[in-house]
Scaffold this active site. Structure first.
Site, PDB file in Angstrom:
ATOM      1  N   LYS A   1       0.839  -1.191   0.000  1.00 35.14           N
ATOM      2  CA  LYS A   1       0.000   0.000   0.000  1.00 35.14           C
ATOM      3  C   LYS A   1       0.879   1.247   0.000  1.00 35.14           C
ATOM      4  CE  LYS A   1      -1.992  -1.478   3.716  1.00 35.14           C
ATOM      5  NZ  LYS A   1      -2.861  -1.772   4.887  1.00 35.14           N
TER       6      LYS A   1
ATOM      7  N   THR B   1      -8.899   9.723   7.712  1.00 38.21           N
ATOM      8  CA  THR B   1      -8.552   8.452   7.072  1.00 38.21           C
ATOM      9  C   THR B   1      -8.357   7.318   8.067  1.00 38.21           C
ATOM     10  OG1 THR B   1      -6.227   9.140   7.110  1.00 38.21           O
ATOM     11  CG2 THR B   1      -7.473   9.598   5.093  1.00 38.21           C
TER      12      THR B   1
ATOM     13  N   GLY C   1      -8.711   4.040   9.797  1.00 33.30           N
ATOM     14  CA  GLY C   1      -9.318   2.768   9.424  1.00 33.30           C
ATOM     15  C   GLY C   1      -9.109   2.352   7.981  1.00 33.30           C
ATOM     16  N   THR C   2      -8.271   3.072   7.250  1.00 35.94           N
ATOM     17  CA  THR C   2      -8.103   2.740   5.833  1.00 35.94           C
ATOM     18  C   THR C   2      -7.509   1.345   5.634  1.00 35.94           C
ATOM     19  OG1 THR C   2      -6.013   3.966   5.899  1.00 35.94           O
ATOM     20  CG2 THR C   2      -7.922   5.091   4.964  1.00 35.94           C
ATOM     21  N   GLY C   3      -6.487   1.002   6.422  1.00 37.28           N
ATOM     22  CA  GLY C   3      -5.857  -0.303   6.241  1.00 37.28           C
ATOM     23  C   GLY C   3      -6.786  -1.449   6.577  1.00 37.28           C
ATOM     24  N   CYS C   4      -7.498  -1.326   7.688  1.00 38.59           N
ATOM     25  CA  CYS C   4      -8.473  -2.353   8.074  1.00 38.59           C
ATOM     26  C   CYS C   4      -9.557  -2.486   7.010  1.00 38.59           C
ATOM     27  CB  CYS C   4      -9.122  -1.994   9.407  1.00 38.59           C
ATOM     28  SG  CYS C   4      -7.978  -1.766  10.774  1.00 38.59           S
TER      29      CYS C   4
END
Length: 271
Positions: A175, A212, A214-217
């Site tokens: 990412k 932003t 919580g983007t990875g989850c």
């Protein structure tokens, strides 16, 4: 009777609702799947950071997993916060007994920079957890933490992916959202998906939005949901990228810090 695909998240709780189990379940629902959970830790967390974290016993994690899998069954699994070597090893052992897609999000730090993985657990992530993964989804900080590879521009992402793949996942999704305008394409957020042979560069508009959390989850859960629905990995990753991009664009302010992405954006768009 319609029974939606079943997706299991094995992760920590975010009391502020922006990341962790809460973000995972919202994502799974938004994408038409039935989300289930194995809680690994409880955090006191809000828009400003993580004020405390309490790990659950491995016995409790194992019992939750067996309770869900043995009765309800799963069609994909996503892992998130696994704070200790014992929990990493416990979850890796449980996953090894499944024959479904597994998305491993090797969570190392929170959006605010708070450590969520003990240094002593890194070797277990490398040698036990990553080999169980259909797709591993590290961000650039987690790549460096796991492999020592520092990504400063897009060209470095291939080297980062190769280093992650050396630990055994079938695919790596690197990412690149943390690349700045000077490092990459300032107008787009780019991720690299590869299995060492195929390459898929996933680009989306970079939104001027600081909310932003919580983007990875969200990305990892969306990927797991799409895999549970029968998508191949490249198709699932592209759909997950589209979902999280929309959620970032609709992110909103909560509290005095970084707000969450918005999981309801498709409902308002009629999608």
């Amino acid at each position: 009777m319609h029974i939606p695909p079943r997706v299991l998240t094995v992760a920590g709780s975010d009391s502020g609702g922006g990341a962790g189990i809460q973000a995972d379940l919202k994502t799974m629902l938004a994408l038409g799947t039935h989300g289930m959970s194995v809680l690994t830790a409880v955090t006191a967390q809000n828009s400003l950071g993580v004020q405390g974290a309490w790990e659950l016993p491995a016995e409790a994690v194992r019992a939750q997993f067996r309770s869900v899998v043995d009765d309800i069954g799963v069609q994909a699994v996503k892992t998130g916060m696994l704070s200790s070597a014992e929990l990493v090893e416990t979850v890796a052992e449980l996953l090894a007994g499944l024959d479904v897609p597994v998305v491993v999000d090797p969570v190392g730090v929170s959006k605010h920079g708070d450590a969520l993985l003990a240094e002593s657990a890194l070797d277990a992530v490398r040698t036990k957890l990553l080999p169980t993964a259909t797709v591993a989804t590290p961000n650039l900080d987690e790549v460096t933490q796991l492999t020592g590879v520092s990504v400063r521009e897009e060209a470095d992402m291939r080297r980062a992916a190769a280093a992650v793949l050396d630990f055994g996942p079938r695919w790596a999704l690197i990412k690149g959202g943390h690349l700045t305008a000077a490092d990459g394409d300032g107008d787009s957020a780019v991720d690299l998906l590869t299995d060492g042979t195929e390459e898929h560069w996933l680009r989306a508009p970079r939104h001027d939005n600081r909310h932003t959390h919580g983007t990875g989850c969200t990305l990892a859960s969306a990927l797991a949901a799409q895999l549970a629905k029968g998508d191949g990995v490249p198709q699932a990753a592209a759909a997950a990228k589209d979902y999280v991009t929309g959620a970032i664009a609709a992110g909103f302010r909560l509290g005095g810090g970084i707000g969450p992405v918005d999981h309801g954006w498709r409902l308002r768009d009629g999608r």
